[in-house]
Design a protein around this motif. Structure first.
Motif: not given
Length: 194
Positions: A106, A108-109, A123-124, A189-190, A192
């Motif tokens: 996913r 996250g940022k 995001v998401g 981007c982050y 996860v």
């Protein structure tokens, strides 16, 4: 059915044209959003501004064409599905449902003006495929890191699931990792694991 297939072929061709334009833009040493003026407001002398503006204009037109084409594909598939379900009552029609892959990560940022942002990641977003990486081989995202490192300045096709207005949608994005965007990392981007 043939109309939907023709639209899908047009989509593939248009996506290839967009990728080529993005690569052409990067070959000139700029991104889609990078300023073409220096800190004093004068045109940069290290780039061909006319050519870059033309490439950017073409890119915007092609991306708008792709959005319209995707709308037509969606409509065509809805009509096709409706026709198939009506025909199912009339005859023994076997409809095969493709095996859907599950997302493995996913978003996250997403940093502003980053490669991830330029590609349209949000995001998401639930990542289904990232280049050759998927739910079966991501190895707790290690393969995603490897895929990214091996493709700096090369486009990576990313398939994401996204909910828009309460409706789940699948989107194919093109992400090109790069270091020159002004932030940390090559994606901005982050991500996860799920």
């Amino acid at each position: 059915m043939e109309h939907a297939q023709d639209l899908l072929k047009q989509k593939d061709a248009l996506e290839n044209e967009i990728r080529e334009l993005e690569l052409d833009l990067r070959s000139h040493g700029v991104t889609k959003t990078e300023a073409l003026v220096d800190s004093e407001g004068f045109p940069r002398s290290d780039v061909d501004i006319g050519t870059i503006r033309e490439i950017r204009r073409s890119l915007v037109y092609k991306q708008n064409d792709l959005k319209e084409l995707m709308r037509q594909i969606e409509h065509s598939l809805a009509v096709l599905h409706k026709d198939a379900s009506q025909d199912k009552g009339d005859m023994d029609l076997k409809v095969e449902t493709p095996t859907l892959q599950r997302p493995f990560a996913r978003v996250g940022k997403v940093a502003l003006n980053s490669p991830a942002s330029d590609a349209g990641l949000a995001v998401g977003d639930m990542i289904v495929t990232y280049g050759s990486v998927n739910e079966h081989n991501h190895d707790n995202l290690r393969q995603l890191v490897t895929e990214t490192a091996e493709n700096v300045l090369k486009p990576i096709e990313v398939l994401v699931n996204r909910v828009i207005n309460g409706q789940p949608q699948t989107k194919t994005l093109v992400l090109t990792p790069r270091r020159d965007w002004g932030g940390d990392g090559v994606l901005g981007c982050y991500i996860v694991p799920l």
